[in-house]
Design a protein around this motif. Structure first.
Motif, PDB file in Angstrom:
ATOM      1  N   GLY A 290       0.808  -1.215   0.000  1.00 43.83           N
ATOM      2  CA  GLY A 290       0.000   0.000   0.000  1.00 43.83           C
ATOM      3  C   GLY A 290       0.840   1.263   0.000  1.00 43.83           C
ATOM      4  N   ILE A 291       2.035   1.195  -0.566  1.00 49.75           N
ATOM      5  CA  ILE A 291       2.971   2.320  -0.554  1.00 49.75           C
ATOM      6  C   ILE A 291       2.659   3.266  -1.716  1.00 49.75           C
ATOM      7  N   VAL A 292       2.633   4.569  -1.402  1.00 51.80           N
ATOM      8  CA  VAL A 292       2.402   5.574  -2.446  1.00 51.80           C
ATOM      9  C   VAL A 292       3.670   6.358  -2.779  1.00 51.80           C
ATOM     10  N   ASP A 293       4.679   6.307  -1.877  1.00 51.29           N
ATOM     11  CA  ASP A 293       5.947   6.995  -2.132  1.00 51.29           C
ATOM     12  C   ASP A 293       7.042   6.309  -1.337  1.00 51.29           C
ATOM     13  N   VAL A 294       8.243   6.303  -1.895  1.00 49.68           N
ATOM     14  CA  VAL A 294       9.394   5.695  -1.238  1.00 49.68           C
ATOM     15  C   VAL A 294      10.624   6.547  -1.520  1.00 49.68           C
ATOM     16  N   SER A 295      11.514   6.626  -0.523  1.00 48.37           N
ATOM     17  CA  SER A 295      12.763   7.365  -0.681  1.00 48.37           C
ATOM     18  C   SER A 295      13.844   6.663   0.129  1.00 48.37           C
TER      19      SER A 295
END
Length: 65
Positions: free
Chosen positions: A47-52
């Motif tokens: 359910g990830i919408v952004d990753v860094s």
């Protein structure tokens, strides 16, 4: 896709995350596997919408805000 000097990660369209690269601190896969040249699914992330990622950190935002 996000990358640091030793690791890269990507968010798939289904909200899952894969990572590859250096594994010195087991940040890509289980301990004992130094470098991963093929993306490894991070099963704990969904359910990830952004990753860094950075040199010594990683951060995700999930669909719950």
């Amino acid at each position: 896709i996000t990358a640091s000097d030793s690791i890269a990660c990507a968010r798939r369209s289904n909200g899952r995350v894969v990572c590859w690269g250096g594994n010195l601190l087991s940040q890509v896969a289980e301990p004992g596997n130094w470098c991963r040249s093929v993306p490894v699914l991070k099963p704990e992330l969904s359910g990830i919408v952004d990753v860094s990622v950075g040199t010594q950190h990683g951060c995700t935002v999930n669909d719950q805000g």
